[in-house]
Design a protein around this motif. Structure first.
Motif, PDB file in Angstrom:
ATOM      1  N   PHE A 224       0.964  -1.238  -0.020  1.00 33.73           N
ATOM      2  CA  PHE A 224      -0.154  -0.019  -0.138  1.00 33.73           C
ATOM      3  C   PHE A 224       0.893   1.378  -0.007  1.00 33.73           C
ATOM      4  O   PHE A 224       0.700   2.237  -0.771  1.00 33.73           O
ATOM      5  CB  PHE A 224      -0.863  -0.130   1.107  1.00 33.73           C
ATOM      6  N   VAL A 225       1.631   1.332   0.757  1.00 32.69           N
ATOM      7  CA  VAL A 225       2.508   2.414   1.076  1.00 32.69           C
ATOM      8  C   VAL A 225       3.444   2.948  -0.432  1.00 32.69           C
ATOM      9  O   VAL A 225       3.631   4.151  -0.611  1.00 32.69           O
ATOM     10  CB  VAL A 225       3.643   2.032   2.111  1.00 32.69           C
ATOM     11  N   LEU A 272       3.860  10.911   4.858  1.00 31.33           N
ATOM     12  CA  LEU A 272       4.575  11.557   6.144  1.00 31.33           C
ATOM     13  C   LEU A 272       3.886  11.004   7.245  1.00 31.33           C
ATOM     14  O   LEU A 272       4.485  10.671   8.122  1.00 31.33           O
ATOM     15  CB  LEU A 272       4.471  12.823   5.949  1.00 31.33           C
ATOM     16  N   GLY A 273       2.573  11.073   7.209  1.00 28.14           N
ATOM     17  CA  GLY A 273       1.956  10.749   8.598  1.00 28.14           C
ATOM     18  C   GLY A 273       2.048   9.012   8.774  1.00 28.14           C
ATOM     19  O   GLY A 273       2.325   8.778   9.959  1.00 28.14           O
ATOM     20  N   TYR A 274       2.216   8.260   7.907  1.00 28.76           N
ATOM     21  CA  TYR A 274       2.354   6.857   8.029  1.00 28.76           C
ATOM     22  C   TYR A 274       3.755   6.647   8.360  1.00 28.76           C
ATOM     23  O   TYR A 274       4.041   5.573   9.290  1.00 28.76           O
ATOM     24  CB  TYR A 274       2.234   6.130   6.808  1.00 28.76           C
ATOM     25  N   SER A 275       4.758   7.535   8.031  1.00 29.22           N
ATOM     26  CA  SER A 275       5.968   7.252   8.501  1.00 29.22           C
ATOM     27  C   SER A 275       6.364   7.535   9.864  1.00 29.22           C
ATOM     28  O   SER A 275       7.307   6.903  10.302  1.00 29.22           O
ATOM     29  CB  SER A 275       7.157   8.195   7.702  1.00 29.22           C
ATOM     30  N   PHE A 276       5.768   8.356  10.470  1.00 27.63           N
ATOM     31  CA  PHE A 276       6.061   8.844  11.779  1.00 27.63           C
ATOM     32  C   PHE A 276       5.037   8.365  12.912  1.00 27.63           C
ATOM     33  O   PHE A 276       5.256   8.657  13.972  1.00 27.63           O
ATOM     34  CB  PHE A 276       6.174  10.278  11.934  1.00 27.63           C
ATOM     35  N   PHE A 277       3.809   8.249  12.559  1.00 25.03           N
ATOM     36  CA  PHE A 277       2.791   7.845  13.534  1.00 25.03           C
ATOM     37  C   PHE A 277       3.348   6.450  14.419  1.00 25.03           C
ATOM     38  O   PHE A 277       3.783   5.478  13.806  1.00 25.03           O
ATOM     39  CB  PHE A 277       1.571   7.226  12.871  1.00 25.03           C
ATOM     40  N   PRO A 278       3.085   6.422  15.621  1.00 25.14           N
ATOM     41  CA  PRO A 278       2.188   7.372  16.298  1.00 25.14           C
ATOM     42  C   PRO A 278       3.301   8.474  17.138  1.00 25.14           C
ATOM     43  O   PRO A 278       2.874   8.962  18.060  1.00 25.14           O
ATOM     44  CB  PRO A 278       1.687   6.311  17.599  1.00 25.14           C
TER      45      PRO A 278
END
Length: 332
Positions: A224-225, A272-278
């Motif tokens: 997906f990514v 970007l959100g996927y890379s750093f969450f949580p």
């Protein structure tokens, strides 16, 4: 009653939504400001008219994002603002220059108008570069090194190019005739730079942060990514071909570049959100570690349930009222 563990997720989602909408909406009017021509007063007036009803309200989303960070994640707010104090102050100077110049250019003698056009242009550029630099430092976890500074410098120019890209696409949609053709040329050039910037970030970010590389290579999420950069690059190519064919018959499809640019922003932000969450402070603090007390978040959520939809509905309403091609610039 919402479970305590879900409250930080809800608030970081609201904050992310505010940042994304700000980047797209204030991004295009910052881009218009950066590209403001100093050699054609008529076109400059048309460009100012295209953002006149929206530019000030667009900044509401930045205020909302910072407010949510302060009340929902006070520890993270302290760290982020401490590390980004100087570039944030520079960004505020740029925003003040824009606001003053926007009003003064309409009130001064005609001979002095170019001074305030330059001020509006410079303020827009300063704001965009400062935001890009802050984004780069955030991604690097506020690391104080030559690599971090170089990456942040690259991010500064990349964000400025992205704002010019979506700003030129906005002008393609809102203007006509010679200015529209000029905006299409601007959009293509900015798109090439933006494409190179996105490719560079996609290549460099996993290399400077091994955790992100591991996350992007983990199966099955990788299926997906990795679709995110593929779709982004495809959108860049499609938009470039559309812009290459301007002017279009009966101006049909003039909205395609702007909508495509918005989707590029959305996919980049999702990556970007996927890379750093949580993590809310990369490598230092998760959303649960920095969140306010659950009782406080429960209380604040009722305010967010009212405020966020009101701002969203007002934004939609204002764009609906002022939809269509730009008209002659008027001040009241």
């Amino acid at each position: 009653m919402i479970p305590a563990d879900w409250l930080p997720v809800i608030f970081v989602g609201l904050m992310g939504l505010a940042v994304l909408i700000y980047a797209m909406l204030d991004g295009y009017d910052l881009g218009v400001g950066i590209m403001l021509p100093l050699d054609n007063e008529t076109q400059a007036d048309s460009m100012i008219a295209s953002i006149g009803p929206f530019w000030d309200a667009n900044e509401t989303w930045l205020v909302l994002a910072i407010g949510l960070l302060l009340i929902a994640f006070p520890q993270a707010h302290s760290v982020v603002l401490r590390e980004l104090y100087i570039p944030a102050a520079i960004m505020l100077i740029g925003l003040i220059m824009r606001g003053v110049a926007f009003d003064f250019r309409a009130k001064v003698a005609v001979a002095n108008k170019p001074i305030w056009d330059k001020s509006f242009k410079l303020g827009s550029l300063i704001t965009a570069l400062a935001q890009g630099y802050m984004l780069g430092m955030y991604v690097m976890g506020f690391e104080q090194s030559i690599t971090a500074y170089l990456f942040s410098g690259l991010a500064a120019f990349g964000v400025a190019a992205a704002y010019c890209y979506i700003g030129a696409a906005w002008l393609v949609m809102k203007t006509s005739d010679e200015l529209q053709l000029r905006a299409a040329r601007w959009a293509r050039r900015a798109g090439w730079i933006c494409f190179a910037g996105v490719a560079a970030v996609c290549a460099m970010n996993p290399l400077v942060n091994p955790e992100i590389l591991a996350r992007w290579l983990s199966f099955p999420n990788a299926l997906f990514v990795w679709a995110i950069p593929v779709v982004c690059f495809a959108l860049f190519a499609i938009i470039d071909q559309v812009l290459k064919r301007f002017p279009l018959p009966d101006d049909k499809g003039c909205w395609l570049p702007f909508v495509g640019a918005m989707f590029i922003f959305l996919f980049c932000f999702s990556g970007l959100g996927y890379s750093f969450f949580p993590y809310i402070v990369p490598g230092q603090m998760t959303i649960w570690e920095s969140a306010s007390a659950p009782e406080s978040l429960q209380f604040i959520l009722w305010g967010a349930i009212v405020v966020v939809p009101v701002i969203l509905l007002y934004t939609i309403f204002s764009y609906r009222v002022f939809w269509g091609k730009v008209q002659d610039l008027k001040y009241y």
